[in-house]
Write an enzyme that holds these catalytic residues in place. Structure first.
Site, PDB file in Angstrom:
ATOM      1  N   HIS A  35       0.863  -1.213  -0.038  1.00 36.69           N
ATOM      2  CA  HIS A  35       0.089   0.038  -0.195  1.00 36.69           C
ATOM      3  C   HIS A  35       0.962   1.200   0.135  1.00 36.69           C
ATOM      4  O   HIS A  35       2.080   1.330   0.612  1.00 36.69           O
ATOM      5  CB  HIS A  35      -0.907  -0.081   1.237  1.00 36.69           C
ATOM      6  CG  HIS A  35      -1.793   1.025   1.464  1.00 36.69           C
ATOM      7  ND1 HIS A  35      -1.519   2.368   1.827  1.00 36.69           N
ATOM      8  CD2 HIS A  35      -3.184   0.764   1.245  1.00 36.69           C
ATOM      9  CE1 HIS A  35      -2.859   2.948   1.865  1.00 36.69           C
ATOM     10  NE2 HIS A  35      -3.822   2.168   1.479  1.00 36.69           N
ATOM     11  N   ASP A  74       3.046  -4.795   7.972  1.00 43.35           N
ATOM     12  CA  ASP A  74       1.605  -3.925   7.948  1.00 43.35           C
ATOM     13  C   ASP A  74       0.675  -4.905   8.083  1.00 43.35           C
ATOM     14  O   ASP A  74       0.279  -5.671   6.904  1.00 43.35           O
ATOM     15  CB  ASP A  74       1.781  -3.100   6.435  1.00 43.35           C
ATOM     16  CG  ASP A  74       0.571  -2.499   6.141  1.00 43.35           C
ATOM     17  OD1 ASP A  74      -0.559  -2.681   7.003  1.00 43.35           O
ATOM     18  OD2 ASP A  74       0.522  -1.805   4.805  1.00 43.35           O
ATOM     19  N   GLN A 105      -4.743  -5.267   6.302  1.00 44.15           N
ATOM     20  CA  GLN A 105      -5.678  -6.120   6.067  1.00 44.15           C
ATOM     21  C   GLN A 105      -5.619  -7.577   6.570  1.00 44.15           C
ATOM     22  O   GLN A 105      -6.575  -8.537   6.132  1.00 44.15           O
ATOM     23  CB  GLN A 105      -5.456  -6.164   4.407  1.00 44.15           C
ATOM     24  CG  GLN A 105      -5.801  -5.033   3.721  1.00 44.15           C
ATOM     25  CD  GLN A 105      -7.172  -4.435   3.619  1.00 44.15           C
ATOM     26  OE1 GLN A 105      -8.073  -5.205   4.025  1.00 44.15           O
ATOM     27  NE2 GLN A 105      -7.330  -3.077   3.408  1.00 44.15           N
ATOM     28  N   LYS A 151     -10.752  -0.974  10.091  1.00 43.49           N
ATOM     29  CA  LYS A 151     -11.020  -2.054   9.038  1.00 43.49           C
ATOM     30  C   LYS A 151     -11.144  -3.352   9.947  1.00 43.49           C
ATOM     31  O   LYS A 151     -11.253  -4.218   9.434  1.00 43.49           O
ATOM     32  CB  LYS A 151      -9.524  -2.237   8.451  1.00 43.49           C
ATOM     33  CG  LYS A 151      -9.166  -1.080   7.297  1.00 43.49           C
ATOM     34  CD  LYS A 151      -7.939  -1.341   6.756  1.00 43.49           C
ATOM     35  CE  LYS A 151      -7.415  -0.100   6.103  1.00 43.49           C
ATOM     36  NZ  LYS A 151      -8.211   0.110   4.829  1.00 43.49           N
ATOM     37  N   CYS A 185      -4.847   2.497  -3.751  1.00 39.88           N
ATOM     38  CA  CYS A 185      -3.442   2.970  -3.080  1.00 39.88           C
ATOM     39  C   CYS A 185      -2.404   1.905  -3.199  1.00 39.88           C
ATOM     40  O   CYS A 185      -1.547   1.950  -2.623  1.00 39.88           O
ATOM     41  CB  CYS A 185      -3.650   3.267  -1.620  1.00 39.88           C
ATOM     42  SG  CYS A 185      -4.658   4.736  -1.318  1.00 39.88           S
TER      43      CYS A 185
HETATM   44  N1  PLP Z   1      -1.779  -0.923   4.571  1.00 44.50           N
HETATM   45  C1  PLP Z   1      -2.803  -1.420   3.779  1.00 44.50           C
HETATM   46  C2  PLP Z   1      -2.427  -2.980   3.329  1.00 44.50           C
HETATM   47  C3  PLP Z   1      -4.210  -1.192   3.651  1.00 44.50           C
HETATM   48  O1  PLP Z   1      -4.908  -1.971   3.093  1.00 44.50           O
HETATM   49  C4  PLP Z   1      -4.233   0.276   4.218  1.00 44.50           C
HETATM   50  C5  PLP Z   1      -5.588   0.987   3.938  1.00 44.50           C
HETATM   51  O2  PLP Z   1      -6.246   0.296   3.183  1.00 44.50           O
HETATM   52  C6  PLP Z   1      -3.257   1.030   4.890  1.00 44.50           C
HETATM   53  C7  PLP Z   1      -2.098   0.400   4.991  1.00 44.50           C
HETATM   54  C8  PLP Z   1      -3.583   2.244   5.337  1.00 44.50           C
HETATM   55  O3  PLP Z   1      -4.428   2.409   6.514  1.00 44.50           O
HETATM   56  P1  PLP Z   1      -4.877   3.556   7.001  1.00 44.50           P
HETATM   57  O4  PLP Z   1      -5.506   4.474   5.951  1.00 44.50           O
HETATM   58  O5  PLP Z   1      -5.853   3.187   8.029  1.00 44.50           O
HETATM   59  O6  PLP Z   1      -3.970   4.255   8.033  1.00 44.50           O
END
Ligand code: PLP
Length: 408
Positions: free
Chosen positions: A126, A203, A206, A229, A367
């Site tokens: 992401h 990270d 998900q 999420k 993203c």
């Molecule tokens: N990393 C992953 C794999 C994501 O899917 C997302 C959000 O869709 C993020 C990071 C960023 O999360 P946040 O916007 O809640 O900080």
């Protein structure tokens, strides 16, 4: 089947928003990868805080402040248990996954990374797990290396090992890809990194709502996720870090709560976890996160995993037969989402038509622009499942796609 239906109905009944209609049709919410819906218990926990306990935490001797502080700090312990961290002070509340990664990139990375060093990420990250490292590399004159993916959307592990060299100082990996659904073999990848004494951030944005996470078993150095999420509120998340690493890190931001003593000459910083929690936090959000963990625990991961896998299998088997539909992301190990493109139809147009039918799907690059570049698509249509989704809803999606195709 009937038992499953009963369970799902009682789960659905806990989500008020699922009662509403969109464009005159019952809402079918398949945008859980972006943010999940919230059960009544989470909404109630937030309301209860504002109605009965609203007060700033950590500083007041009065009853409200003490009640709010203990409600908030109880959640830290709940998170500790939820991800099996060794200590509750290894749980740092953040604004979300992005906030957690930026904290580590600044506080840990700033000290660690020197000119010519390398930071390793993967091609399916992401943007939140790309840009903070890129910014750090720019500041330091370091290099960002990227583990490539296959056309199925799996990481090339041989290349991963090959890319780890004497200059690799840090590795940051996504547990579950938000645009491909791939579940990465992070335990194996962490072990490989640790054999070279390289710290690893995971990270888990998900992953946390799809699969139980045990940070001690994984032995990851950092693990980050967002509450929103996982059925919790927006604006709050968690950074788990190993105690010895967090202790060695400089504070991220300065302000109230992160200090023990301030004079104009010098400030003594607070201990963990407060050292990383400057300013008034999202108190209601933290309390809501606690209720979200209770919600997940009340259902149990066994059911969540089995149900979402079933939805994913069903969606894949139904969509596969649609002519001109191509899946993006066909890894063997996948979480509950399907991502696809339709020949000659822009994902945006598909999303707009599906919305008219009450179906909420995400369309675009999610993203993860480098993933889209790799697959040579402008974006995809993504249906990401949660515990309240049903096969009937998936069937409605298939009908919807059929309608989209007939319109073009
Ligand atoms: N990393 C992953 C794999 C994501 O899917 C997302 C959000 O869709 C993020 C990071 C960023 O999360 P946040 O916007 O809640 O900080």
């Amino acid at each position: 089947m009937s038992e499953t239906l009963v369970d799902i109905e009682s789960i659905r009944a806990q989500f008020p928003i699922l009662q509403r209609e969109v464009n005159g049709k019952p809402l079918i919410y398949f945008d859980n990868g972006a943010t999940s819906q919230k059960p009544q218990s989470v909404i109630n926990a937030i309301n209860h805080y504002y109605e009965y306990e609203n007060s700033n935490i950590h500083r007041g001797v009065h009853t409200l402040s003490q009640e709010a502080t203990s409600a908030y700090e109880e959640v830290r312990k709940k998170v500790q248990k939820f991800i099996n961290a060794e200590h509750d002070h290894e749980i740092i509340f953040t604004s979300g996954t992005t906030g957690g990664i930026n904290l580590v990139a600044s506080s840990f990375g700033e000290n660690l990374i020197r000119k010519g060093d390398e930071i390793l990420i993967t091609a399916m990250e992401h943007h939140s797990n790309i840009v903070p490292w890129q910014m750090l590399c720019e500041r330091k004159g370091a290099h960002l290396k990227v583990v490539p993916i296959s056309k199925e959307g799996e990481l090339d592990l041989e290349e991963y090992e090959r890319l780890i060299g004497p200059k690799t100082e840090l590795i940051s990996l996504v547990h579950v890809s938000n645009s491909l659904g791939t579940i990465n073999p992070i335990k194996k990848m962490i072990d490989i990194a640790h054999a070279q004494n390289i710290p690893v951030l995971i990270d888990g944005a998900q992953a946390i709502h799809h699969t139980p996470v045990d940070v001690q078993e994984l032995d990851c150095d950092f693990y980050v996720f967002s509450a929103h999420k996982m059925y919790g509120p927006t604006g709050v998340g968690v950074l788990y870090g190993k105690e010895e690493l967090l202790n060695d890190m400089a504070p991220y931001q300065g302000g109230g709560d992160m200090i023990k003593n301030v004079t104009f000459e010098k400030t003594i910083y607070n201990d963990l976890p407060h050292k990383f929690e400057a300013g008034t936090p999202n108190i209601a959000g933290g309390i809501g996160l606690g209720a979200a963990i209770d919600f997940i625990n009340s259902i149990g991961y066994d059911f969540i995993i089995q149900h979402e896998a079933e939805l994913s299998r069903f969606a894949t088997s139904q969509l596969r037969d649609i002519k001109g539909l191509r899946f993006i992301g066909t890894a063997k190990e996948r979480a509950g989402l399907v991502s696809f493109v339709l020949d000659g139809i822009h994902p945006y147009d598909t999303g707009v038509i599906l919305d008219k039918l009450g179906l909420a799907l995400r369309t675009g690059h999610h993203c993860t622009q480098p993933v889209m570049t790799f697959f040579e698509v402008p974006g995809t249509v993504r249906a990401s499942f949660a515990v309240y989704n049903t096969k009937q809803e998936v069937a409605r999606l298939v009908e919807g796609i059929d309608r989209v195709k007939r319109m073009f």
